[in-house]
Scaffold this motif. Structure first.
Motif, PDB file in Angstrom:
ATOM      1  N   ILE A  81      -7.006   5.202   1.175  1.00  0.00           N
ATOM      2  CA  ILE A  81      -6.130   4.131   0.694  1.00  0.00           C
ATOM      3  C   ILE A  81      -5.918   4.320  -0.804  1.00  0.00           C
ATOM      4  CG2 ILE A  81      -5.814   1.643   0.490  1.00  0.00           C
ATOM      5  CD1 ILE A  81      -7.770   1.303   2.818  1.00  0.00           C
ATOM      6  N   ASP A  82      -4.706   4.646  -1.209  1.00  0.00           N
ATOM      7  CA  ASP A  82      -4.453   4.895  -2.628  1.00  0.00           C
ATOM      8  C   ASP A  82      -4.435   3.585  -3.406  1.00  0.00           C
ATOM      9  OD1 ASP A  82      -1.418   4.045  -3.102  1.00  0.00           O
ATOM     10  OD2 ASP A  82      -1.533   5.068  -1.177  1.00  0.00           O
ATOM     11  N   ASN A  83      -4.551   3.683  -4.721  1.00  0.00           N
ATOM     12  CA  ASN A  83      -4.667   2.504  -5.581  1.00  0.00           C
ATOM     13  C   ASN A  83      -3.460   1.583  -5.495  1.00  0.00           C
ATOM     14  OD1 ASN A  83      -7.207   3.190  -6.529  1.00  0.00           O
ATOM     15  ND2 ASN A  83      -6.406   4.412  -8.226  1.00  0.00           N
ATOM     16  N   LEU A  84      -2.256   2.162  -5.490  1.00  0.00           N
ATOM     17  CA  LEU A  84      -1.045   1.336  -5.480  1.00  0.00           C
ATOM     18  C   LEU A  84      -0.933   0.543  -4.179  1.00  0.00           C
ATOM     19  CD1 LEU A  84       1.631   3.639  -7.157  1.00  0.00           C
ATOM     20  CD2 LEU A  84       0.533   1.601  -8.119  1.00  0.00           C
ATOM     21  N   THR A  85      -1.289   1.153  -3.056  1.00  0.00           N
ATOM     22  CA  THR A  85      -1.255   0.423  -1.782  1.00  0.00           C
ATOM     23  C   THR A  85      -2.272  -0.705  -1.782  1.00  0.00           C
ATOM     24  OG1 THR A  85      -0.557   2.420  -0.593  1.00  0.00           O
ATOM     25  CG2 THR A  85      -1.487   0.634   0.715  1.00  0.00           C
ATOM     26  N   GLY A  86      -3.472  -0.438  -2.275  1.00  0.00           N
ATOM     27  CA  GLY A  86      -4.496  -1.480  -2.367  1.00  0.00           C
ATOM     28  C   GLY A  86      -4.069  -2.612  -3.274  1.00  0.00           C
ATOM     29  N   GLN A  87      -3.458  -2.281  -4.419  1.00  0.00           N
ATOM     30  CA  GLN A  87      -2.991  -3.315  -5.342  1.00  0.00           C
ATOM     31  C   GLN A  87      -1.862  -4.131  -4.730  1.00  0.00           C
ATOM     32  OE1 GLN A  87      -1.997  -1.272  -8.972  1.00  0.00           O
ATOM     33  NE2 GLN A  87      -4.095  -0.550  -9.268  1.00  0.00           N
ATOM     34  N   TYR A  88      -0.989  -3.463  -3.992  1.00  0.00           N
ATOM     35  CA  TYR A  88       0.123  -4.164  -3.330  1.00  0.00           C
ATOM     36  C   TYR A  88      -0.402  -5.229  -2.366  1.00  0.00           C
ATOM     37  CZ  TYR A  88       3.576  -4.951   0.342  1.00  0.00           C
ATOM     38  OH  TYR A  88       4.390  -5.538   1.276  1.00  0.00           O
ATOM     39  N   VAL A  89      -1.329  -4.862  -1.497  1.00  0.00           N
ATOM     40  CA  VAL A  89      -1.869  -5.814  -0.521  1.00  0.00           C
ATOM     41  C   VAL A  89      -2.667  -6.905  -1.228  1.00  0.00           C
ATOM     42  CG1 VAL A  89      -3.332  -6.088   1.508  1.00  0.00           C
ATOM     43  CG2 VAL A  89      -1.899  -4.056   1.283  1.00  0.00           C
ATOM     44  N   ALA A 107       3.193   6.557   2.060  1.00  0.00           N
ATOM     45  CA  ALA A 107       1.925   6.755   2.763  1.00  0.00           C
ATOM     46  C   ALA A 107       1.064   5.510   2.656  1.00  0.00           C
ATOM     47  CB  ALA A 107       1.180   7.959   2.170  1.00  0.00           C
ATOM     48  N   GLY A 108       0.525   5.068   3.787  1.00  0.00           N
ATOM     49  CA  GLY A 108      -0.320   3.882   3.812  1.00  0.00           C
ATOM     50  C   GLY A 108       0.434   2.576   3.912  1.00  0.00           C
ATOM     51  N   ILE A 109       1.767   2.633   3.912  1.00  0.00           N
ATOM     52  CA  ILE A 109       2.591   1.421   3.996  1.00  0.00           C
ATOM     53  C   ILE A 109       3.106   1.262   5.421  1.00  0.00           C
ATOM     54  CG2 ILE A 109       4.656   0.248   3.160  1.00  0.00           C
ATOM     55  CD1 ILE A 109       2.377   0.477   1.126  1.00  0.00           C
ATOM     56  N   SER A 110       2.959   0.067   5.960  1.00  0.00           N
ATOM     57  CA  SER A 110       3.406  -0.209   7.325  1.00  0.00           C
ATOM     58  C   SER A 110       4.876  -0.614   7.346  1.00  0.00           C
ATOM     59  CB  SER A 110       2.555  -1.333   7.938  1.00  0.00           C
ATOM     60  OG  SER A 110       3.128  -1.791   9.149  1.00  0.00           O
ATOM     61  N   LEU A 111       5.694   0.184   7.988  1.00  0.00           N
ATOM     62  CA  LEU A 111       7.100  -0.172   8.188  1.00  0.00           C
ATOM     63  C   LEU A 111       7.203  -1.450   9.011  1.00  0.00           C
ATOM     64  CD1 LEU A 111      10.164   0.348   8.134  1.00  0.00           C
ATOM     65  CD2 LEU A 111       9.843   1.860  10.116  1.00  0.00           C
ATOM     66  N   LYS A 112       6.285  -1.632   9.962  1.00  0.00           N
ATOM     67  CA  LYS A 112       6.325  -2.813  10.824  1.00  0.00           C
ATOM     68  C   LYS A 112       6.192  -4.094   9.991  1.00  0.00           C
ATOM     69  CE  LYS A 112       6.257   0.061  14.322  1.00  0.00           C
ATOM     70  NZ  LYS A 112       5.180   0.076  15.315  1.00  0.00           N
ATOM     71  N   THR A 113       5.251  -4.102   9.041  1.00  0.00           N
ATOM     72  CA  THR A 113       5.089  -5.269   8.169  1.00  0.00           C
ATOM     73  C   THR A 113       6.322  -5.473   7.308  1.00  0.00           C
ATOM     74  OG1 THR A 113       2.671  -5.386   8.063  1.00  0.00           O
ATOM     75  CG2 THR A 113       3.858  -6.061   6.095  1.00  0.00           C
ATOM     76  N   GLN A 114       6.891  -4.399   6.787  1.00  0.00           N
ATOM     77  CA  GLN A 114       8.078  -4.530   5.931  1.00  0.00           C
ATOM     78  C   GLN A 114       9.275  -5.059   6.718  1.00  0.00           C
ATOM     79  OE1 GLN A 114       7.685  -4.318   2.703  1.00  0.00           O
ATOM     80  NE2 GLN A 114       5.555  -3.771   3.139  1.00  0.00           N
ATOM     81  N   GLU A 115       9.398  -4.666   7.966  1.00  0.00           N
ATOM     82  CA  GLU A 115      10.479  -5.197   8.802  1.00  0.00           C
ATOM     83  C   GLU A 115      10.270  -6.684   9.066  1.00  0.00           C
ATOM     84  OE1 GLU A 115      11.837  -1.221  11.325  1.00  0.00           O
ATOM     85  OE2 GLU A 115      10.280  -2.534  12.144  1.00  0.00           O
ATOM     86  N   LYS A 152     -13.737   4.223  -3.944  1.00  0.00           N
ATOM     87  CA  LYS A 152     -12.429   4.184  -3.315  1.00  0.00           C
ATOM     88  C   LYS A 152     -12.415   3.126  -2.212  1.00  0.00           C
ATOM     89  CE  LYS A 152      -8.697   7.331  -2.344  1.00  0.00           C
ATOM     90  NZ  LYS A 152      -8.036   6.921  -3.589  1.00  0.00           N
ATOM     91  N   LEU A 153     -11.318   2.397  -2.127  1.00  0.00           N
ATOM     92  CA  LEU A 153     -11.204   1.323  -1.140  1.00  0.00           C
ATOM     93  C   LEU A 153     -11.135   1.886   0.264  1.00  0.00           C
ATOM     94  CD1 LEU A 153     -10.701  -1.651  -0.350  1.00  0.00           C
ATOM     95  CD2 LEU A 153      -8.270  -1.258  -0.777  1.00  0.00           C
ATOM     96  N   GLN A 154     -11.991   1.385   1.139  1.00  0.00           N
ATOM     97  CA  GLN A 154     -11.977   1.710   2.556  1.00  0.00           C
ATOM     98  C   GLN A 154     -12.276   0.472   3.367  1.00  0.00           C
ATOM     99  OE1 GLN A 154     -14.635   4.990   3.362  1.00  0.00           O
ATOM    100  NE2 GLN A 154     -13.002   6.475   3.178  1.00  0.00           N
ATOM    101  N   LEU A 155     -11.543   0.274   4.437  1.00  0.00           N
ATOM    102  CA  LEU A 155     -11.809  -0.827   5.343  1.00  0.00           C
ATOM    103  C   LEU A 155     -12.530  -0.295   6.585  1.00  0.00           C
ATOM    104  CD1 LEU A 155      -8.460  -2.851   5.262  1.00  0.00           C
ATOM    105  CD2 LEU A 155     -10.447  -3.068   3.783  1.00  0.00           C
ATOM    106  N   PRO A 156     -13.448  -1.072   7.140  1.00  0.00           N
ATOM    107  CA  PRO A 156     -14.160  -0.607   8.338  1.00  0.00           C
ATOM    108  C   PRO A 156     -13.202  -0.490   9.516  1.00  0.00           C
ATOM    109  CG  PRO A 156     -14.644  -2.922   7.929  1.00  0.00           C
ATOM    110  CD  PRO A 156     -13.872  -2.423   6.729  1.00  0.00           C
ATOM    111  N   ALA A 157     -13.366   0.528  10.320  1.00  0.00           N
ATOM    112  CA  ALA A 157     -12.489   0.732  11.470  1.00  0.00           C
ATOM    113  C   ALA A 157     -12.777  -0.286  12.551  1.00  0.00           C
ATOM    114  CB  ALA A 157     -12.687   2.145  12.012  1.00  0.00           C
TER     115      ALA A 157
END
Length: 215
Positions: free
Chosen positions: A146-154, A30-38, A210-215
């Motif tokens: 945005i969960d903590n692990l996703t935020g830390q990853y980016v 959840a929260g991870i982009s497959l497009k970026t990983q590809e 909690k981490l949030q980015l503006p839309a």
């Protein structure tokens, strides 16, 4: 090798481990982009074409194998793992990442240090890596939680590139004739793309929100 490059490599490695930890233990992407990983998988596949032909050091070979193996493993997890793939938000991850490939490849054909197959592909990987994070950043803007692990990853991904810029600055002042405009400019573009994320990441950390980015 210097302290900035080593720190950059370790930060890059830490970002991959954080992402694998999330996927393997929580069984969620959840929260991870497959497009970026590809895109990252394509980056490493095109960059490390010399992995079995040009030996530089054991450290260099191991890092190449780790990044190749991890990037394709992450793509497999998101696409094929029976539990992980259920948490992939395809409806939100809609950035048309394939449109980044052709411009980066054409640019690599036109602007490179040497017009050979490996050199063009290496240059292509630099251009593509500079923009590969875009689908992930767009997905984070659409994600309210945005969960903590996703935020830390980016964050670790952005920090890795920032440390590499310090490595280039250090080498410029300590090594004669060290000038490489293509990786420098690509790296700078990549780092600038993280600037907005860094701002909101530190704001959330400072205010304990909690981490949030503006839309």
């Amino acid at each position: 090798m210097n302290i900035f490059r080593l720190a950059g490599d370790m930060t890059h490695l830490a970002s991959v481990l954080v992402l694998l930890l999330k996927i393997h233990t929580i069984k969620s992407c959840a929260g991870i982009s497959l497009k970026t990983q590809e895109l990252f998988a394509i980056v490493f596949a095109s960059r490390y074409l010399d992995i079995f032909t040009d030996f530089i050091s054991l450290y260099n070979t191991l890092m190449k194998l780790i990044f190749l193996g991890s990037s394709f493993s992450i793509v497999w997890y998101i696409r094929r793992h029976k539990l992980v793939r259920r948490s992939y938000d395809k409806d939100q991850d809609t950035f048309r990442h394939y449109f980044l490939l052709l411009p980066c490849f054409i640019l690599a054909l036109l602007i490179n240090e040497k017009f050979t197959f490996k050199e063009v592909m290496w240059t292509f990987s630099l251009y593509l890596e500079a923009v590969a994070i875009l689908p992930q950043l767009v997905l984070l803007q659409r994600t309210k939680n945005i969960d903590n692990l996703t935020g830390q990853y980016v964050f670790l991904l952005g920090a890795y590139r920032g440390l590499y810029i310090l490595n280039w600055i250090y080498r410029y002042f300590t090594e004669p004739h060290y000038v490489h405009w293509i990786p420098w400019i690509s790296g700078l573009v990549q780092t600038l793309l993280y600037a907005d994320f860094f701002y909101y990441y530190f704001e959330s950390w400072k205010n304990n929100k909690k981490l949030q980015l503006p839309a």
